[in-house]
Scaffold this active site. Structure first.
Site, PDB file in Angstrom:
ATOM      1  N   ASP A  17       0.830  -1.207   0.000  1.00 30.57           N
ATOM      2  CA  ASP A  17       0.000   0.000   0.000  1.00 30.57           C
ATOM      3  C   ASP A  17       0.865   1.257   0.000  1.00 30.57           C
ATOM      4  O   ASP A  17       1.955   1.267   0.580  1.00 30.57           O
ATOM      5  CB  ASP A  17      -0.918  -0.025   1.235  1.00 30.57           C
ATOM      6  CG  ASP A  17      -2.106   0.911   1.074  1.00 30.57           C
ATOM      7  OD1 ASP A  17      -2.365   1.372  -0.051  1.00 30.57           O
ATOM      8  OD2 ASP A  17      -2.779   1.178   2.079  1.00 30.57           O
ATOM      9  N   ARG A  21      -0.101   7.655  -2.673  1.00 30.43           N
ATOM     10  CA  ARG A  21       0.408   8.760  -1.842  1.00 30.43           C
ATOM     11  C   ARG A  21       1.852   9.092  -2.181  1.00 30.43           C
ATOM     12  O   ARG A  21       2.264  10.247  -2.184  1.00 30.43           O
ATOM     13  CB  ARG A  21       0.278   8.394  -0.350  1.00 30.43           C
ATOM     14  CG  ARG A  21      -1.137   8.613   0.177  1.00 30.43           C
ATOM     15  CD  ARG A  21      -1.356   7.939   1.492  1.00 30.43           C
ATOM     16  NE  ARG A  21      -1.495   6.498   1.325  1.00 30.43           N
ATOM     17  CZ  ARG A  21      -1.312   5.618   2.303  1.00 30.43           C
ATOM     18  NH1 ARG A  21      -0.957   6.025   3.499  1.00 30.43           N
ATOM     19  NH2 ARG A  21      -1.479   4.335   2.070  1.00 30.43           N
ATOM     20  N   TRP A  22       2.627   8.063  -2.481  1.00 31.22           N
ATOM     21  CA  TRP A  22       4.033   8.275  -2.880  1.00 31.22           C
ATOM     22  C   TRP A  22       4.080   9.176  -4.115  1.00 31.22           C
ATOM     23  O   TRP A  22       4.876  10.118  -4.193  1.00 31.22           O
ATOM     24  CB  TRP A  22       4.678   6.920  -3.170  1.00 31.22           C
ATOM     25  CG  TRP A  22       6.132   6.956  -3.515  1.00 31.22           C
ATOM     26  CD1 TRP A  22       7.184   6.810  -2.647  1.00 31.22           C
ATOM     27  CD2 TRP A  22       6.712   7.128  -4.822  1.00 31.22           C
ATOM     28  NE1 TRP A  22       8.382   6.888  -3.335  1.00 31.22           N
ATOM     29  CE2 TRP A  22       8.117   7.084  -4.670  1.00 31.22           C
ATOM     30  CE3 TRP A  22       6.182   7.320  -6.095  1.00 31.22           C
ATOM     31  CZ2 TRP A  22       8.998   7.216  -5.738  1.00 31.22           C
ATOM     32  CZ3 TRP A  22       7.051   7.463  -7.159  1.00 31.22           C
ATOM     33  CH2 TRP A  22       8.446   7.406  -6.974  1.00 31.22           C
ATOM     34  N   HIS A  34       2.367   3.431  -9.115  1.00 31.06           N
ATOM     35  CA  HIS A  34       2.326   1.979  -9.331  1.00 31.06           C
ATOM     36  C   HIS A  34       3.573   1.523 -10.090  1.00 31.06           C
ATOM     37  O   HIS A  34       4.144   0.476  -9.783  1.00 31.06           O
ATOM     38  CB  HIS A  34       1.061   1.574 -10.093  1.00 31.06           C
ATOM     39  CG  HIS A  34      -0.205   1.904  -9.362  1.00 31.06           C
ATOM     40  ND1 HIS A  34      -0.373   1.628  -8.018  1.00 31.06           N
ATOM     41  CD2 HIS A  34      -1.364   2.488  -9.758  1.00 31.06           C
ATOM     42  CE1 HIS A  34      -1.574   2.030  -7.634  1.00 31.06           C
ATOM     43  NE2 HIS A  34      -2.191   2.562  -8.670  1.00 31.06           N
ATOM     44  N   LEU A 128      10.521 -21.248  -4.850  1.00 35.11           N
ATOM     45  CA  LEU A 128       9.653 -20.255  -4.234  1.00 35.11           C
ATOM     46  C   LEU A 128       8.432 -20.065  -5.125  1.00 35.11           C
ATOM     47  O   LEU A 128       8.573 -19.996  -6.347  1.00 35.11           O
ATOM     48  CB  LEU A 128      10.407 -18.926  -4.088  1.00 35.11           C
ATOM     49  CG  LEU A 128       9.695 -17.776  -3.382  1.00 35.11           C
ATOM     50  CD1 LEU A 128      10.720 -16.831  -2.749  1.00 35.11           C
ATOM     51  CD2 LEU A 128       8.806 -16.957  -4.300  1.00 35.11           C
ATOM     52  N   SER A 193      -7.932  -5.581   5.161  1.00 35.98           N
ATOM     53  CA  SER A 193      -8.574  -5.230   3.882  1.00 35.98           C
ATOM     54  C   SER A 193      -8.973  -6.424   3.014  1.00 35.98           C
ATOM     55  O   SER A 193      -8.639  -6.468   1.823  1.00 35.98           O
ATOM     56  CB  SER A 193      -7.666  -4.284   3.086  1.00 35.98           C
ATOM     57  OG  SER A 193      -7.454  -3.101   3.794  1.00 35.98           O
TER      58      SER A 193
HETATM   59  C1  FPP Z   1      -1.995   0.088  -3.348  1.00 33.53           C
HETATM   60  O1  FPP Z   1      -1.546   1.422  -3.342  1.00 33.53           O
HETATM   61  C2  FPP Z   1      -1.420  -0.635  -4.452  1.00 33.53           C
HETATM   62  C3  FPP Z   1      -2.121  -1.175  -5.477  1.00 33.53           C
HETATM   63  C4  FPP Z   1      -3.579  -1.073  -5.591  1.00 33.53           C
HETATM   64  C5  FPP Z   1      -1.461  -1.855  -6.587  1.00 33.53           C
HETATM   65  C6  FPP Z   1      -0.231  -2.659  -6.282  1.00 33.53           C
HETATM   66  C7  FPP Z   1       0.547  -2.701  -7.510  1.00 33.53           C
HETATM   67  C8  FPP Z   1       1.883  -2.611  -7.584  1.00 33.53           C
HETATM   68  C9  FPP Z   1       2.774  -2.543  -6.421  1.00 33.53           C
HETATM   69  C10 FPP Z   1       2.464  -2.518  -8.940  1.00 33.53           C
HETATM   70  C11 FPP Z   1       3.425  -3.551  -9.281  1.00 33.53           C
HETATM   71  C12 FPP Z   1       2.954  -4.932  -9.078  1.00 33.53           C
HETATM   72  C13 FPP Z   1       3.430  -5.966  -9.774  1.00 33.53           C
HETATM   73  C14 FPP Z   1       3.042  -7.327  -9.386  1.00 33.53           C
HETATM   74  C15 FPP Z   1       4.347  -5.789 -10.912  1.00 33.53           C
HETATM   75  P1  FPP Z   1      -2.623   2.584  -3.426  1.00 33.53           P
HETATM   76  O2  FPP Z   1      -2.773   2.980  -4.857  1.00 33.53           O
HETATM   77  O3  FPP Z   1      -3.884   2.178  -2.754  1.00 33.53           O
HETATM   78  O4  FPP Z   1      -1.885   3.696  -2.616  1.00 33.53           O
HETATM   79  P2  FPP Z   1      -2.544   4.832  -1.708  1.00 33.53           P
HETATM   80  O5  FPP Z   1      -3.135   4.144  -0.508  1.00 33.53           O
HETATM   81  O6  FPP Z   1      -1.391   5.696  -1.337  1.00 33.53           O
HETATM   82  O7  FPP Z   1      -3.571   5.536  -2.549  1.00 33.53           O
END
Ligand code: FPP
Length: 237
Positions: A17, A21-22, A34, A128, A193
Site C-alpha cells: 500500500d 500517496r508516494w 504503481h 519459491l 482489507s
Molecule cells: C496500493 O496502493 C497498491 C495497489 C492497488 C497496486 C499494487 C501494484 C503494484 C505494487 C504494482 C506492481 C505490481 C506488480 C506485481 C508488478 P494505493 O494505490 O492504494 O496507494 P494509496 O493508498 O497511497 O492511494
C-alpha cells in the site's frame, strides 16, 4: 508449547500500500506510483528467495480496486502485463513458480494471457512460489468455495457430512498455499482489507508507515527479524 519463530517465515504475504500517496507527494500521477511500485516487487522477491522463504503472496489488485478510474485500472494491468513479459525468463531461471489467484476471468485478455503463459512456463519450479492476488477478495474467495462445495453436494458428488476445513481450503483460489506466517502491510494503515482472511488465522502481523515504492531490502529484513523475535503459540499456552 511455545514456538520461537527463529526460522524464516515459510509464507510471507504483503499488502503493498501507498503507491498513490508516494506519487501525489511528488506531484506525479497515481499510475507513476504503481510504476515505481514494481521495483520493490523485484527487490523483495530476490531477498525472500535468498532467505529461504517458500511462498511470497502479493496483493496486486483487489476486488474493490475495480472501482478506481478506468485509466488507473488500465495502467495497472498494462504494468502487470509488462512485468510478466519482462520478468518471466528471470523467474524461470531462478526457480520461482508464478501463480495468479482471484477472479481471473475478469482480467483484461492481455494480462490474462501473460499470466497464463508465465504460470505454464514456471510450473515446474519449486524453490519459491510467487502468488499474485489479482481481482482478489477474501470474501469472494470464500463465497465461491462454498458455492463449489454446494454444487458438488447438490449433484451427489460430495457428502456434506464430510466437509471439513481442509475440503473448504481445497476449494479456494489459494488452494496451493499453506497458512500465512507473516503478513506485512506498508503505507501506515493497520488493517487486513479483505486479504487472505482464512489463511491469516495465526499469522504474525507487521505494519510499517513506509510507502510501498520506498520499501527496500533493509525494510524487508527488519520485518523478518521482527517475526523471528516473536513467540508463536497457535492458541496454546
Ligand atoms: C496500493 O496502493 C497498491 C495497489 C492497488 C497496486 C499494487 C501494484 C503494484 C505494487 C504494482 C506492481 C505490481 C506488480 C506485481 C508488478 P494505493 O494505490 O492504494 O496507494 P494509496 O493508498 O497511497 O492511494
Amino acid at each position: 508449547m511455545t514456538q520461537t519463530a527463529a526460522a524464516p517465515p515459510r509464507h510471507v504475504a504483503i499488502i503493498m500500500d501507498g503507491n498513490g500517496r508516494w506519487a501525489e507527494a511528488r506531484g506525479q500521477s497515481r499510475s507513476e506510483g504503481h510504476l515505481a511500485g514494481a521495483e520493490p516487487v523485484r527487490v523483495i522477491l530476490k531477498a525472500a528467495h535468498r532467505l529461504g522463504v517458500r511462498f511470497l503472496t502479493l496483493y496486486a489488485f483487489s476486488t474493490e480496486n475495480w472501482a478506481r478510474s478506468t485509466q488507473e485500472v488500465d495502467n495497472l494491468f498494462s504494468l502487470l502485463t509488462r512485468y510478466l513479459d519482462s520478468e518471466t525468463a528471470e523467474l524461470l531461471a531462478s526457480g520461482v513458480r508464478l501463480r495468479g489467484m482471484g477472479n481471473l476471468e475478469r482480467l483484461p485478455p492481455q494480462a490474462r494471457l501473460a499470466l497464463t503463459q508465465a504460470e505454464e512456463m514456471t510450473a515446474h519450479n519449486e524453490d519459491l512460489t510467487l502468488s499474485l492476488a489479482l481481482s482478489y477478495g477474501s470474501r469472494a474467495e470464500l463465497t465461491q468455495a462454498a458455492r463449489e462445495l454446494a454444487q458438488k453436494a447438490a449433484s451427489g458428488q460430495l457428502d456434506p457430512q464430510t466437509i471439513d476445513e481442509s475440503s473448504l481450503a481445497q476449494a479456494m483460489w489459494s488452494r496451493h498455499l499453506p497458512e500465512v506466517d507473516l503478513l506485512i502491510r506498508t503505507g501506515g494503515d493497520k488493517r487486513v482489507s479483505n486479504f487472505l482472511l482464512w489463511q491469516l488465522a495465526y499469522a504474525e502481523l507487521y505494519f510499517t508507515d513506509t510507502l510501498w515504492p520506498d520499501f527496500g531490502e533493509a525494510d524487508f529484513l527488519a520485518a523478518i527479524a521482527d517475526f523471528q523475535g516473536r513467540q508463536r503459540r497457535f492458541g496454546r499456552v
